[in-house]
Scaffold this active site. Structure first.
Site, PDB file in Angstrom:
ATOM      1  N   ALA A  40      38.329  31.209  30.132  1.00 53.70           N
ATOM      2  CA  ALA A  40      37.784  31.874  31.178  1.00 53.70           C
ATOM      3  C   ALA A  40      36.806  32.844  30.645  1.00 53.70           C
ATOM      4  O   ALA A  40      35.576  32.970  31.274  1.00 53.70           O
ATOM      5  CB  ALA A  40      38.665  32.404  32.477  1.00 53.70           C
ATOM      6  N   SER A  60      48.706  32.662  31.936  1.00 51.68           N
ATOM      7  CA  SER A  60      48.332  31.266  31.302  1.00 51.68           C
ATOM      8  C   SER A  60      47.359  31.121  30.362  1.00 51.68           C
ATOM      9  O   SER A  60      46.706  32.273  29.966  1.00 51.68           O
ATOM     10  CB  SER A  60      47.639  30.356  32.256  1.00 51.68           C
ATOM     11  OG  SER A  60      46.329  30.253  32.648  1.00 51.68           O
ATOM     12  N   MET A  61      47.141  30.103  29.791  1.00 47.55           N
ATOM     13  CA  MET A  61      46.458  29.978  28.402  1.00 47.55           C
ATOM     14  C   MET A  61      44.849  29.932  28.953  1.00 47.55           C
ATOM     15  O   MET A  61      43.847  30.209  28.053  1.00 47.55           O
ATOM     16  CB  MET A  61      46.518  28.995  27.638  1.00 47.55           C
ATOM     17  CG  MET A  61      46.538  27.536  28.081  1.00 47.55           C
ATOM     18  SD  MET A  61      46.905  26.315  27.215  1.00 47.55           S
ATOM     19  CE  MET A  61      46.421  24.930  28.317  1.00 47.55           C
ATOM     20  N   LYS A  62      44.545  29.850  30.069  1.00 44.39           N
ATOM     21  CA  LYS A  62      43.361  29.496  30.769  1.00 44.39           C
ATOM     22  C   LYS A  62      42.459  31.063  30.595  1.00 44.39           C
ATOM     23  O   LYS A  62      41.278  30.759  30.678  1.00 44.39           O
ATOM     24  CB  LYS A  62      43.449  28.904  32.134  1.00 44.39           C
ATOM     25  CG  LYS A  62      44.190  27.605  32.152  1.00 44.39           C
ATOM     26  CD  LYS A  62      43.247  26.645  31.468  1.00 44.39           C
ATOM     27  CE  LYS A  62      43.743  25.140  31.580  1.00 44.39           C
ATOM     28  NZ  LYS A  62      43.023  24.172  31.061  1.00 44.39           N
ATOM     29  N   ASP A  63      43.357  32.040  30.542  1.00 37.72           N
ATOM     30  CA  ASP A  63      42.788  33.168  30.423  1.00 37.72           C
ATOM     31  C   ASP A  63      41.460  33.351  29.433  1.00 37.72           C
ATOM     32  O   ASP A  63      40.415  33.847  29.072  1.00 37.72           O
ATOM     33  CB  ASP A  63      43.567  34.481  30.088  1.00 37.72           C
ATOM     34  CG  ASP A  63      44.462  34.700  31.552  1.00 37.72           C
ATOM     35  OD1 ASP A  63      44.445  33.878  32.428  1.00 37.72           O
ATOM     36  OD2 ASP A  63      45.267  35.491  31.452  1.00 37.72           O
TER      37      ASP A  63
END
Length: 461
Positions: free
Chosen positions: A48, A42-45
């Protein structure tokens, strides 16, 4: 030799892929950026890693510390990978509407997961926001990234995703579309692209039941816009600091069903096995493109995550059928139910200061089992005959008390586009004896279990 020192060194540089079948007949070029090519799918990496690095630089997070975050799953996965690489522990709070796959994945990478109720106010001590904040206060050497307000969220996309889009399109991008949840990917990329070319159009996707679209158009935070929805990852009942409305030119609302159907079509027709919010982004982007895109235009749509998060939901035929989302079937909606009523019909309600005895007499006179309770124009509670009867049996003198002394929680507002299958699922909960909705003229309607039964009978015929 070519290798990465750890998993977090593989974050970023995801590809752009052209839409073909789904974009047939639409002028211009529509490109999607599948962020599931990141290691955490996901793009949340991206954000994060940025949030943790900023916390380390500021001395907030020290060796051996604990990362605590409220997440819909993907941010947690990104934080978990960063924590593994850097030696931190993780505790994540999630809402109970998140898919079981997301919860299982978080636990698989060593995180502790606490599941919290969805249909509570953000400041309710049971909400996943509040539980995360409380744990952060109680646990020494812990870090609460708070992706909604942490500037590292949008900064990560300003520094990485935005430049990638610009370079991959060789500066030819004319439109950027993305779902808006925390606002990081939408606004981080939008800021970078608009600095490169102020004429680039940015389109944000919002869900029915979220406050974003109306707030953008009116500047009003309207709590009446808030009601339960199932779509994960976009829309909010708060205004995160990472959502810069000046960077978003237009919002488009997308329903749970439209997002789910498009998610499956993307897998079947384009070979892109994406998540539910990705389907929302594509549906809204195509809706916009059909009306506004011209020859030579280049639209880029961000696809946040991977389909493995939704195997028991969107990619499960039984689940889709149960919620009226299968493409092959047409389901009646809440709007269809109220359309059958006379134009003069209106919802009955009582003031929270009305005496209980008077409210009971009204219910008997009108032969109804439930009543919404108002405070001026705001719906603040509800009366259900069986609950009121029980209270009066226990304490007869309550008949002379104000309704606010005995009322239950207010009936939830739903979208006019909710199918009867979704309404049925919602109203099976003991607390939801009825639901409310507003039509396009802002008139309030009530749908009871009796109404729902009648609609399902008509549909069966």
């Amino acid at each position: 030799m070519k290798y990465s020192d750890s998993i977090i060194d593989t974050i970023g540089n995801t590809p752009l892929i052209k839409l073909n079948k789904l974009a047939e007949g639409i002028p211009g070029t529509i490109l999607v950026k599948p962020e599931y090519f990141n290691p955490g799918n996901s793009m949340k990496d991206r954000m994060a890693l940025k949030m943790v690095e900023m916390a380390e630089e500021e001395g907030i997070l020290k060796p051996g510390g604990t990362i605590i975050e409220g997440t819909s799953g993907n941010t947690g996965m990104g934080l978990a990978l960063v924590a593994i690489a850097k030696g931190y522990k993780c505790i994540f709070t999630v809402s109970d509407k998140q898919s079981q796959e997301k919860i299982n994945i978080l636990r698989a990478v060593g995180a502790e997961v606490i599941v919290c109720p969805t249909n509570v106010a953000p400041d309710d001590p049971r909400s996943y926001y509040s539980v995360a904040k409380k744990l952060n206060e109680e646990i020494p050497n812990s870090f609460y990234p708070n992706q909604y307000d942490n500037p590292g969220n949008a900064l990560a996309h300003y520094e990485t995703t935005g430049p990638e889009v610009w370079e991959q399109t060789e500066g030819q991008v004319t439109h950027y579309a993305a779902g808006v949840g925390t606002g990081g990917s939408m606004c981080g990329v939008a800021r970078y692209l608009k600095e490169k070319n102020k004429d680039i159009v940015t389109i944000g996707m919002d869900s029915y039941g979220s406050v974003f679209k109306k707030y953008k158009e009116t500047g009003i935070f309207d709590e009446r816009e808030i009601y339960p929805y199932m779509l994960e990852g976009i829309g909010e009942d708060i205004l995160p600091k990472n959502v810069d409305f000046d960077l978003i030119d237009q919002f488009i609302k997308v329903s749970d069903k439209d997002a789910a159907v498009m998610t499956r079509r993307m897998a079947r027709e384009e070979g892109l096995f994406i998540g539910w919010s990705c389907g929302a982004a594509v549906h809204g982007a195509l809706q916009y493109a059909k009306e506004h895109l011209k020859e030579g235009d280049v639209m880029v749509v961000i696809l946040p995550d991977h389909g493995t998060r939704y195997l028991n939901k969107v990619y499960n035929d039984s689940w889709m059928k149960d919620h009226g989302f299968l493409e092959e079937r047409e389901f009646a909606t809440a709007g269809d139910i109220i359309a059958q009523r006379p134009p003069s019909s209106q919802v009955l309600s009582v003031s929270h200061n009305t005496l209980v005895g008077e409210a009971v007499r009204l219910m008997n006179e009108k032969n109804i089992s439930q009543l919404p309770v108002t405070d001026n124009t705001t719906y603040v509670g509800s009366l259900v005959d069986s609950h009121v009867l029980q209270r009066l049996i226990e304490t007869p003198e309550l008949s002379q008390a104000a309704v606010k002394e005995v009322m239950d929680l207010p009936f939830p507002f739903v979208s006019i586009k909710h199918t009867i299958d979704v309404l049925s699922s919602l109203m099976q909960q003991e607390a939801h004896k009825a639901v409310l909705l507003r039509d396009e003229q802002e008139k309030v309607h009530i749908i009871t279990r009796h109404d729902l039964l009648g609609a399902m009978t008509r549909q069966g015929n």
